[in-house]
Design a protein around this motif. Sequence first.
Motif, PDB file in Angstrom:
ATOM      1  N   GLU A   1      69.843  54.408  15.158  1.00 37.62           N
ATOM      2  CA  GLU A   1      70.418  56.241  15.309  1.00 37.62           C
ATOM      3  C   GLU A   1      72.094  56.231  15.824  1.00 37.62           C
ATOM      4  O   GLU A   1      72.597  56.807  15.515  1.00 37.62           O
ATOM      5  N   THR A   2      71.916  55.246  16.934  1.00 36.60           N
ATOM      6  CA  THR A   2      73.215  55.429  17.898  1.00 36.60           C
ATOM      7  C   THR A   2      74.329  54.738  17.060  1.00 36.60           C
ATOM      8  O   THR A   2      75.542  55.275  16.950  1.00 36.60           O
TER       9      THR A   2
ATOM     10  N   THR B   1      74.419  54.767  13.650  1.00 34.25           N
ATOM     11  CA  THR B   1      74.836  55.997  12.681  1.00 34.25           C
ATOM     12  C   THR B   1      75.769  56.726  13.564  1.00 34.25           C
ATOM     13  O   THR B   1      76.706  57.261  12.748  1.00 34.25           O
ATOM     14  N   VAL B   2      75.615  57.249  14.582  1.00 37.85           N
ATOM     15  CA  VAL B   2      76.426  58.487  15.118  1.00 37.85           C
ATOM     16  C   VAL B   2      77.609  57.901  15.423  1.00 37.85           C
ATOM     17  O   VAL B   2      78.891  58.473  15.260  1.00 37.85           O
ATOM     18  N   LEU B   3      77.800  56.812  15.853  1.00 38.65           N
ATOM     19  CA  LEU B   3      78.992  56.047  16.229  1.00 38.65           C
ATOM     20  C   LEU B   3      80.077  55.787  14.789  1.00 38.65           C
ATOM     21  O   LEU B   3      81.354  55.941  14.909  1.00 38.65           O
ATOM     22  N   LYS B   4      79.311  55.345  13.725  1.00 38.71           N
ATOM     23  CA  LYS B   4      79.982  55.456  12.517  1.00 38.71           C
ATOM     24  C   LYS B   4      80.596  56.714  12.181  1.00 38.71           C
ATOM     25  O   LYS B   4      81.660  56.731  11.523  1.00 38.71           O
ATOM     26  N   SER B   5      79.884  57.682  12.241  1.00 33.13           N
ATOM     27  CA  SER B   5      80.337  59.161  11.830  1.00 33.13           C
ATOM     28  C   SER B   5      81.259  59.337  12.629  1.00 33.13           C
ATOM     29  O   SER B   5      82.445  60.167  12.335  1.00 33.13           O
ATOM     30  N   TRP B   6      81.536  59.040  14.030  1.00 34.43           N
ATOM     31  CA  TRP B   6      82.534  59.427  14.815  1.00 34.43           C
ATOM     32  C   TRP B   6      83.738  58.522  14.691  1.00 34.43           C
ATOM     33  O   TRP B   6      84.949  59.004  14.501  1.00 34.43           O
ATOM     34  N   ARG B   7      83.308  57.376  14.071  1.00 31.49           N
ATOM     35  CA  ARG B   7      84.705  56.570  13.790  1.00 31.49           C
ATOM     36  C   ARG B   7      85.281  57.052  12.462  1.00 31.49           C
ATOM     37  O   ARG B   7      86.576  57.024  12.310  1.00 31.49           O
ATOM     38  N   HIS B   8      84.604  57.775  11.451  1.00 29.96           N
ATOM     39  CA  HIS B   8      85.087  58.394  10.353  1.00 29.96           C
ATOM     40  C   HIS B   8      85.692  59.454  10.941  1.00 29.96           C
ATOM     41  O   HIS B   8      87.110  59.892  10.329  1.00 29.96           O
ATOM     42  N   ARG B   9      85.345  60.291  11.791  1.00 35.14           N
ATOM     43  CA  ARG B   9      86.089  61.677  12.359  1.00 35.14           C
ATOM     44  C   ARG B   9      87.240  61.092  13.135  1.00 35.14           C
ATOM     45  O   ARG B   9      88.485  61.677  12.748  1.00 35.14           O
TER      46      ARG B   9
END
Length: 152
Positions: free
Chosen positions: A27-28, A30-38
Amino acid sequence: MVQLGWDTVVTTPKSAAGRRTITLDAETVTVLKSWRHRQRQERLKAGQAWVESGRVFTHPDGTGLHPGWVSALFTRIAAEADLPPISLHGLRHGAASLSLAAGVDVKVVSAELGHSTTSFTQDTYQSVFPDVAKAAAEATAALVPLKARTGG
């Protein structure tokens, strides 16, 4: 990263154990990948103004976040969420204690924290949660035959 007064300095870890890979749950990640995209989108938006700091968490222009600013923001968010006061470093203690309470081997927890000995990890981070203590008492009692416990 070390804070000296209000200045920050990037330096090597205090010991060889401080150089390590941190294992994260799915889960972490996934959150970090989303942050990297942002962050990539922020980089495109900033264009030539983007500052390549090499940091995971940055201002929208890529400049690094000051540790004191992050700590103050964390304190404010925790207060707004009506959580008990805790520091970011306190989260480290809590995570280590929860890992040990979950049955994670102390050697694994020690390595994740960058400690050179498991005894330091146990002495510093191992807290006994009431549920864990109750489970230990029940497990110990289960080793003694019921007749011996009841006198029958």
